[in-house]
Design a protein around this motif. Structure first.
Motif, mmCIF file in Angstrom:
data_model
loop_
_atom_site.group_PDB
_atom_site.id
_atom_site.type_symbol
_atom_site.label_atom_id
_atom_site.label_comp_id
_atom_site.label_asym_id
_atom_site.label_seq_id
_atom_site.Cartn_x
_atom_site.Cartn_y
_atom_site.Cartn_z
ATOM 1 N N ALA A 50 4.752 4.084 -10.773
ATOM 2 C CA ALA A 50 5.449 3.318 -9.628
ATOM 3 C C ALA A 50 5.384 1.604 -9.724
ATOM 4 C CB ALA A 50 5.178 3.964 -8.294
ATOM 5 N N ALA A 51 4.011 1.361 -10.007
ATOM 6 C CA ALA A 51 3.730 0.076 -10.362
ATOM 7 C C ALA A 51 4.476 -0.426 -11.303
ATOM 8 C CB ALA A 51 2.226 -0.110 -10.291
ATOM 9 N N GLY A 52 4.575 0.303 -12.602
ATOM 10 C CA GLY A 52 5.257 -0.150 -13.636
ATOM 11 C C GLY A 52 6.534 -0.415 -13.360
ATOM 12 N N ILE A 53 7.511 0.559 -12.643
ATOM 13 C CA ILE A 53 8.750 0.546 -12.289
ATOM 14 C C ILE A 53 8.901 -0.463 -11.225
ATOM 15 C CG2 ILE A 53 10.803 1.867 -11.215
ATOM 16 C CD1 ILE A 53 9.302 4.330 -12.500
ATOM 17 N N LEU A 54 8.255 -0.886 -10.425
ATOM 18 C CA LEU A 54 8.387 -1.576 -9.352
ATOM 19 C C LEU A 54 8.018 -2.941 -9.748
ATOM 20 C CD1 LEU A 54 7.348 0.708 -6.094
ATOM 21 C CD2 LEU A 54 9.544 -0.217 -6.824
ATOM 22 N N GLY A 55 7.256 -3.280 -10.731
ATOM 23 C CA GLY A 55 6.810 -4.467 -10.991
ATOM 24 C C GLY A 55 6.061 -5.043 -10.287
ATOM 25 N N CYS A 56 4.962 -4.465 -10.004
ATOM 26 C CA CYS A 56 3.879 -5.016 -9.014
ATOM 27 C C CYS A 56 2.561 -3.976 -9.420
ATOM 28 C CB CYS A 56 4.276 -4.520 -7.551
ATOM 29 S SG CYS A 56 4.331 -2.656 -7.216
ATOM 30 N N SER A 57 1.476 -4.435 -8.518
ATOM 31 C CA SER A 57 0.154 -3.899 -9.177
ATOM 32 C C SER A 57 -0.155 -2.371 -8.316
ATOM 33 C CB SER A 57 -1.147 -4.691 -8.662
ATOM 34 O OG SER A 57 -0.825 -4.759 -7.064
ATOM 35 N N VAL A 58 -0.804 -1.560 -8.778
ATOM 36 C CA VAL A 58 -1.310 -0.418 -8.298
ATOM 37 C C VAL A 58 -1.676 -0.572 -6.778
ATOM 38 C CG1 VAL A 58 -2.604 1.760 -8.196
ATOM 39 C CG2 VAL A 58 -1.611 1.061 -10.294
ATOM 40 N N PRO A 59 -2.518 -1.405 -6.531
ATOM 41 C CA PRO A 59 -2.895 -1.664 -5.043
ATOM 42 C C PRO A 59 -1.559 -2.046 -4.099
ATOM 43 C CG PRO A 59 -4.685 -2.743 -6.507
ATOM 44 C CD PRO A 59 -3.300 -2.266 -7.425
ATOM 45 N N ALA A 60 -0.598 -2.618 -4.748
ATOM 46 C CA ALA A 60 0.706 -2.959 -3.836
ATOM 47 C C ALA A 60 1.448 -1.630 -3.679
ATOM 48 C CB ALA A 60 1.369 -4.057 -4.723
ATOM 49 N N VAL A 61 1.442 -0.633 -4.756
ATOM 50 C CA VAL A 61 2.118 0.475 -4.501
ATOM 51 C C VAL A 61 1.152 1.148 -3.325
ATOM 52 C CG1 VAL A 61 2.516 2.722 -5.474
ATOM 53 C CG2 VAL A 61 3.028 0.794 -6.666
ATOM 54 N N LYS A 62 0.109 1.068 -3.320
ATOM 55 C CA LYS A 62 -0.793 1.908 -2.472
ATOM 56 C C LYS A 62 -0.564 1.338 -1.050
ATOM 57 C CE LYS A 62 -4.614 3.144 -5.334
ATOM 58 N NZ LYS A 62 -5.655 3.335 -5.355
ATOM 59 N N ARG A 63 -0.333 0.043 -0.759
ATOM 60 C CA ARG A 63 -0.188 -0.599 0.477
ATOM 61 C C ARG A 63 1.362 -0.238 1.023
ATOM 62 N NH1 ARG A 63 -2.500 -4.853 -1.847
ATOM 63 N NH2 ARG A 63 -0.315 -5.888 -2.357
ATOM 64 N N ARG A 64 2.359 -0.292 -0.088
ATOM 65 C CA ARG A 64 3.651 -0.065 0.455
ATOM 66 C C ARG A 64 3.751 1.250 0.652
ATOM 67 N NH1 ARG A 64 6.816 -3.250 -4.471
ATOM 68 N NH2 ARG A 64 5.863 -5.257 -4.070
ATOM 69 N N THR A 65 3.231 2.250 0.135
ATOM 70 C CA THR A 65 3.309 3.531 0.278
ATOM 71 C C THR A 65 2.747 3.841 1.744
ATOM 72 O OG1 THR A 65 3.474 4.541 -1.896
ATOM 73 C CG2 THR A 65 2.745 6.001 -0.017
ATOM 74 N N SER A 66 1.499 3.404 2.017
ATOM 75 C CA SER A 66 0.888 3.573 3.289
ATOM 76 C C SER A 66 1.761 2.962 4.430
ATOM 77 C CB SER A 66 -0.543 2.854 3.146
ATOM 78 O OG SER A 66 -1.253 2.911 4.475
ATOM 79 N N HIS A 67 2.165 1.749 4.183
ATOM 80 C CA HIS A 67 2.765 1.051 5.292
ATOM 81 C C HIS A 67 4.297 1.662 5.621
ATOM 82 C CE1 HIS A 67 0.717 -2.889 4.629
ATOM 83 N NE2 HIS A 67 -0.042 -2.146 5.186
ATOM 84 N N GLY A 68 4.822 2.209 4.454
ATOM 85 C CA GLY A 68 6.132 2.842 4.480
ATOM 86 C C GLY A 68 5.921 4.390 5.497
ATOM 87 N N LEU A 69 4.581 5.167 5.094
ATOM 88 C CA LEU A 69 4.688 6.488 5.702
ATOM 89 C C LEU A 69 4.211 6.094 7.251
ATOM 90 C CD1 LEU A 69 2.312 8.222 2.990
ATOM 91 C CD2 LEU A 69 4.515 8.720 3.823
ATOM 92 N N ARG A 70 3.474 5.050 7.418
ATOM 93 C CA ARG A 70 3.237 4.789 8.996
ATOM 94 C C ARG A 70 4.302 4.446 9.556
ATOM 95 N NH1 ARG A 70 -1.283 2.389 8.083
ATOM 96 N NH2 ARG A 70 -0.330 0.426 7.623
#
Length: 86
Positions: A47-67
């Motif tokens: 996901a990080a590769g596809i989105l052009g961001c870091s793995v921690p950014a994917v984790k944050r986005r996923t966590s915030h999105g789920l919340r």
């Protein structure tokens, strides 16, 4: 198709529609992370590769999105996302 199968299919379609409407209310980055992680079953690294961001950014986005999804649709939304997105 028997009655139980028809009802189960209709319930799954309704749940998918409900979740998709909820996803549309999320910021694009959060929505993209959730779609990649749950609907496409991508790893955080993929996901990080596809989105052009870091793995921690994917984790944050996923966590915030789920919340946010849970706050808009209720506490069962995350469980439903995990079940229906497969």
């Amino acid at each position: 198709m028997n009655q139980h199968a028809t009802t189960a299919h209709r319930d799954d379609v309704t749940a998918r529609d409900w979740l998709e409407a909820g996803l549309q209310n999320l910021p694009a980055r959060q929505r993209d992370a959730l779609v990649l992680r749950f609907y496409e079953s991508r790893t955080e690294t993929e996901a990080a590769g596809i989105l052009g961001c870091s793995v921690p950014a994917v984790k944050r986005r996923t966590s915030h999105g789920l919340r946010r999804l849970s706050s808009h649709l209720g506490p069962d939304a995350v469980l439903l996302l995990q079940r229906v997105a497969r």
